[in-house]
Motif scaffolding. Structure first.
Motif, short mmCIF file in Angstrom:
data_model
loop_
_atom_site.label_atom_id
_atom_site.label_comp_id
_atom_site.label_asym_id
_atom_site.label_seq_id
_atom_site.Cartn_x
_atom_site.Cartn_y
_atom_site.Cartn_z
N ASP A 76 0.85 -1.20 0.00
CA ASP A 76 0.00 0.00 0.00
C ASP A 76 0.88 1.24 0.00
O ASP A 76 1.89 1.30 0.70
N GLY A 77 0.49 2.21 -0.79
CA GLY A 77 1.24 3.46 -0.87
C GLY A 77 2.38 3.44 -1.87
O GLY A 77 3.04 4.45 -2.08
N ALA A 78 2.64 2.29 -2.48
CA ALA A 78 3.71 2.21 -3.49
C ALA A 78 3.27 2.99 -4.73
O ALA A 78 2.07 3.12 -5.00
N PRO A 79 4.23 3.49 -5.49
CA PRO A 79 3.85 4.21 -6.72
C PRO A 79 3.17 3.27 -7.71
O PRO A 79 3.52 2.09 -7.78
N ASN A 80 2.18 3.78 -8.43
CA ASN A 80 1.59 3.00 -9.52
C ASN A 80 2.65 2.88 -10.61
O ASN A 80 3.21 3.87 -11.05
N LEU A 81 2.87 1.65 -11.02
CA LEU A 81 3.92 1.39 -12.00
C LEU A 81 3.34 1.34 -13.40
O LEU A 81 2.26 0.77 -13.62
N GLY A 101 -1.11 -0.49 -10.53
CA GLY A 101 -1.13 0.23 -11.80
C GLY A 101 -1.18 -0.66 -13.02
O GLY A 101 -1.19 -0.17 -14.13
N GLN A 102 -1.16 -1.98 -12.88
CA GLN A 102 -1.18 -2.92 -14.01
C GLN A 102 -0.17 -2.53 -15.09
O GLN A 102 -0.52 -2.21 -16.21
N PRO A 103 1.11 -2.57 -14.75
CA PRO A 103 2.14 -2.12 -15.69
C PRO A 103 2.36 -3.09 -16.86
O PRO A 103 2.04 -4.27 -16.77
#
Length: 171
Positions: A76-81, A101-103
């Motif tokens: 939680d709180g990680a950047p959306n990739l 972010g579904q990179p």
């Protein structure tokens, strides 16, 4: 994708050499357009000193460099990739966490310079060679028109970058 600044994660098993080099290269080449991170499935806990020396010689600030677990980027709180690239064959075969972010993903395997044997000069050459390969691939990636290319074409380009040598370009 997240917008004007793309978040990119480079993965390797130990997060001590290749992924660290890639993070430094992209943050330098793509400043203002990309924000690069790196992590490992089994981080060594320290960055290889040859990787740090090489980055400094290439005028890349090493203040960012720390060996960390990939779980940090699934929390939680990680950047959306926007993109996740594996740069070692071991990490490519591992089951990765679910990334925010579904990179888009691709494998850009590079030989492990930390595993190189021989004299100090030969081992440092292995780091320089890994840097050269990563720099070539990252330069091509950073030049792609990400905002205007459709998803399928972009995914194809990302996979092709992982198979190119440093003398090639992609269509």
């Amino acid at each position: 994708m997240s917008g004007s600044i793309y978040n990119v994660l480079f993965l390797c098993t130990g997060n001590s050499a290749r992924s660290i080099l890639a993070e430094g290269i992209l943050n330098t080449l793509g400043a203002g357009r990309f924000r690069a991170f790196s992590a490992g499935s089994q981080p060594k806990g320290e960055v290889h000193p040859f990787a740090l020396d090489l980055l400094r010689k290439m005028d890349i600030d090493t203040a960012f460099a720390r060996s960390k677990a990939w779980d940090e980027f699934a929390a939680d709180g990680a950047p959306n990739l926007d993109f996740v690239f594996t740069v070692c064959d071991n990490a490519a075969g591992e089951t990765c966490p679910v990334w925010p972010g579904q990179p888009m993903t691709a494998h850009w395997g590079v030989p492990d310079p930390a595993a190189a044997e021989g004299s100090e000069a030969e081992r440092r050459y292995a780091f320089a060679d890994a840097y050269r390969m990563l720099n070539a691939r990252i330069s091509v990636f950073a030049s792609l028109p990400l905002a205007s290319i459709d998803g399928l074409a972009l995914q194809r380009n990302l996979k092709e970058i992982g198979t190119m040598d440093d003398r090639e370009s992609i269509a």
